[in-house]
Design a protein around this motif. Structure first.
Motif, PDB file in Angstrom:
ATOM      1  N   TRP A  67      29.898 -11.704 -25.965  1.00  0.00           N
ATOM      2  CA  TRP A  67      30.779 -11.920 -24.823  1.00  0.00           C
ATOM      3  C   TRP A  67      30.140 -12.982 -23.942  1.00  0.00           C
ATOM      4  O   TRP A  67      29.004 -12.823 -23.504  1.00  0.00           O
ATOM      5  N   GLN A  68      30.859 -14.081 -23.690  1.00  0.00           N
ATOM      6  CA  GLN A  68      30.303 -15.121 -22.824  1.00  0.00           C
ATOM      7  C   GLN A  68      30.752 -14.894 -21.382  1.00  0.00           C
ATOM      8  O   GLN A  68      29.931 -14.675 -20.515  1.00  0.00           O
ATOM      9  N   ARG A  69      32.080 -14.963 -21.157  1.00  0.00           N
ATOM     10  CA  ARG A  69      32.578 -14.705 -19.800  1.00  0.00           C
ATOM     11  C   ARG A  69      34.093 -14.636 -19.794  1.00  0.00           C
ATOM     12  O   ARG A  69      34.754 -15.085 -20.726  1.00  0.00           O
ATOM     13  N   ILE A  70      34.635 -14.089 -18.722  1.00  0.00           N
ATOM     14  CA  ILE A  70      36.078 -14.097 -18.503  1.00  0.00           C
ATOM     15  C   ILE A  70      36.433 -15.456 -17.900  1.00  0.00           C
ATOM     16  O   ILE A  70      35.860 -15.868 -16.892  1.00  0.00           O
ATOM     17  N   VAL A  71      37.383 -16.148 -18.536  1.00  0.00           N
ATOM     18  CA  VAL A  71      37.788 -17.466 -18.066  1.00  0.00           C
ATOM     19  C   VAL A  71      38.893 -17.346 -17.026  1.00  0.00           C
ATOM     20  O   VAL A  71      38.948 -18.117 -16.073  1.00  0.00           O
TER      21      VAL A  71
END
Length: 136
Positions: A67-71
């Motif tokens: 999981w990188q991030r919520i855009v």
């Protein structure tokens, strides 16, 4: 006689009093942990993303994904939310990390009397709306 009683009493006190005290390390309880909104959203959508990543890349060559991030999060008129999430898929030998964008629709349950039943008539649903491979 008094001397013998004092020696005997001192022996019992010495024998039954612990010499070392140990203080146990406290472990934080689950209700004491700090979580963010992103943690809550990730817990909700993680299984759905996991199934789709396995479908896209196959179970054999898949090393895992991160999981990188919520855009972005957008509210829809039918009481649902579109959540865009950027994820990384590392290769087994870490020479090529792929980046994907997953758009998920989260539709909370509409079983409240305060919600317009004409626009909202569903239970809890989490589904993938769009899946894009950002890296080649």
């Amino acid at each position: 006689m008094v001397k013998q009683c004092l020696i005997l009493l001192g022996f019992f006190v010495f024998a039954f009093t612990p010499m070392h005290t140990v203080k146990a390390k406290t472990v934080p309880k689950a209700e004491d942990l700090y979580v963010t909104t992103e943690d809550i959203v990730s817990d909700l959508v993680l299984p759905t993303i996991d199934k789709r990543v396995i479908k896209e890349y196959g179970d054999d060559e898949l090393f895992g994904w991160e999981w990188q991030r919520i855009v972005g999060i957008k509210y829809k008129d039918n009481h649902s939310y579109d959540v865009a999430v950027r994820i990384n898929i590392p290769s087994k030998n870490n020479d090529n990390v792929k980046e994907d964008l997953v758009k998920i629709r989260v539709s909370p349950s509409c079983d409240s009397g305060k919600i317009n039943k004409q626009k909202c008539n569903h239970g809890l649903k989490i589904e993938i709306v769009e899946y894009k491979h950002l890296s080649k």
